[in-house]
Design an enzyme around this catalytic site. Structure first.
Site, PDB file in Angstrom:
ATOM      1  N   ASP A  69       0.834  -1.108  -0.042  1.00  0.00           N
ATOM      2  CA  ASP A  69       0.011  -0.021  -0.183  1.00  0.00           C
ATOM      3  C   ASP A  69       0.638   1.258   0.001  1.00  0.00           C
ATOM      4  O   ASP A  69       2.047   1.291   0.640  1.00  0.00           O
ATOM      5  CB  ASP A  69      -0.883   0.032   1.240  1.00  0.00           C
ATOM      6  CG  ASP A  69      -0.239  -0.081   2.319  1.00  0.00           C
ATOM      7  OD1 ASP A  69       0.093   1.106   3.084  1.00  0.00           O
ATOM      8  OD2 ASP A  69       0.054  -1.165   3.013  1.00  0.00           O
ATOM      9  N   ASP A 158      -9.820   3.013   5.646  1.00  0.00           N
ATOM     10  CA  ASP A 158      -8.852   3.181   6.652  1.00  0.00           C
ATOM     11  C   ASP A 158      -9.280   3.998   7.940  1.00  0.00           C
ATOM     12  O   ASP A 158      -9.364   5.180   7.944  1.00  0.00           O
ATOM     13  CB  ASP A 158      -7.541   3.895   6.140  1.00  0.00           C
ATOM     14  CG  ASP A 158      -6.229   3.986   6.867  1.00  0.00           C
ATOM     15  OD1 ASP A 158      -6.676   3.336   8.282  1.00  0.00           O
ATOM     16  OD2 ASP A 158      -5.388   4.573   6.721  1.00  0.00           O
ATOM     17  N   GLU A 160      -8.678   4.216  11.872  1.00  0.00           N
ATOM     18  CA  GLU A 160      -7.759   3.838  12.864  1.00  0.00           C
ATOM     19  C   GLU A 160      -7.234   5.085  13.706  1.00  0.00           C
ATOM     20  O   GLU A 160      -8.136   6.090  13.667  1.00  0.00           O
ATOM     21  CB  GLU A 160      -6.532   3.359  12.363  1.00  0.00           C
ATOM     22  CG  GLU A 160      -5.609   4.402  11.131  1.00  0.00           C
ATOM     23  CD  GLU A 160      -4.422   4.284  10.541  1.00  0.00           C
ATOM     24  OE1 GLU A 160      -3.523   3.940  11.570  1.00  0.00           O
ATOM     25  OE2 GLU A 160      -4.229   3.792   9.331  1.00  0.00           O
TER      26      GLU A 160
END
Length: 270
Positions: A69, A158, A160
């Site tokens: 990534d 994403d 987090e």
């Protein structure tokens, strides 16, 4: 007069100590100046700081497929070198919040495709700035869409640690779950696909209360820099992808797809 001078000296010293403490990173007096600039976040930015880092896995297993990534931190990526090293799939950061687009997106997204990889895009969520639906729209409108060409993976959320402030973006677990659901519902309405969820178990437990409601529909991309993926968040019996290191060859962030290459293609096909 001597006692008065003693009290003044002590008071000045106390003020100096308090002033020093308020300037230390991570203390209650830390300011926004301690945070990185908006837009600089990337997959796994907080993994080492919160979960630590163990050894790298002992080698690629036959049933796993290597991937990477990338974000603006990698700049222009050497895709031929990655392809020749055995990397067969990639995720590229497209957006963050509703205020940032990756300036290296064309080279990274098109370059991975041109070399032969199956590739997708991800969105770094900032649940404290705008709604989940608004961020899903921004993502889809700026590279996060999906096409049924067998080479495009569904978009990834994403979600987090917040690199700019409170770890859970100031939200309660129930409010965080509602925000994630808002994003996922809008993404599916726009693309017809269930988005991948990228997270770390420790963050998920802390910030969603270990919510188990997404495992039946959304593939899990787990972050853990160690020899195994470890305990997964509630609702998932197995991970689809595993980000296992931030210090791999050529590009730091390396991942393993939990299956052979044909399973990567199957996820892309839908």
């Amino acid at each position: 007069m001597r006692p008065r001078r003693s009290r003044l000296t002590f008071g000045a010293a106390l003020l100096a100590v308090l002033s020093l403490l308020l300037t230390l990173p991570g203390t209650a007096g830390a300011t926004d100046a301690d945070a990185p600039p908006r837009g600089s976040a990337y997959l796994g930015m907080g993994v080492i700081a919160h979960d630590g880092q163990g050894g790298l896995p002992p080698g690629t297993r036959n049933a796993q497929t290597e991937g990477v990534d990338v974000s603006s931190h990698q700049g222009n990526v050497d895709w031929p070198a990655l392809w020749n090293s055995g990397v067969k799939w990639a995720y590229v950061k497209a957006t963050e919040g509703t205020y940032y687009k990756n300036p290296y997106f064309p080279q990274q997204y098109n370059g991975s495709y041109d070399i032969g990889m199956v590739r997708g895009t991800y969105h770094f969520a900032t649940p404290d700035t705008t709604t989940g639906a608004a961020q899903a729209d921004y993502f889809v409108n700026n590279g996060g869409g999906w096409t049924p060409d067998g080479r495009t993976l569904p978009g990834a959320l994403d979600i987090e640690w917040n690199p700019y402030g409170d770890a859970c973006y100031g939200k309660t677990p129930s409010a965080m779950v509602a925000w994630i659901r808002d994003f996922l519902n809008r993404y599916k309405a726009r693309t017809g696909r269930d988005a991948v969820i990228y997270t770390a178990t420790s963050w998920w437990v802390q910030c969603t209360g270990d919510h188990a409601g997404f495992g039946a529909s959304n593939p899990l991309w787990i972050a853990r820099y160690n020899t195994t993926p470890g305990t997964l968040p509630a609702g998932w019996a197995v991970q689809t992808m595993w980000q296992y290191t931030s210090s791999g060859p050529i590009v730091g962030d390396h991942n393993r797809f939990n299956g052979a290459y044909d399973r990567v293609v199957a996820l892309a096909t839908g």
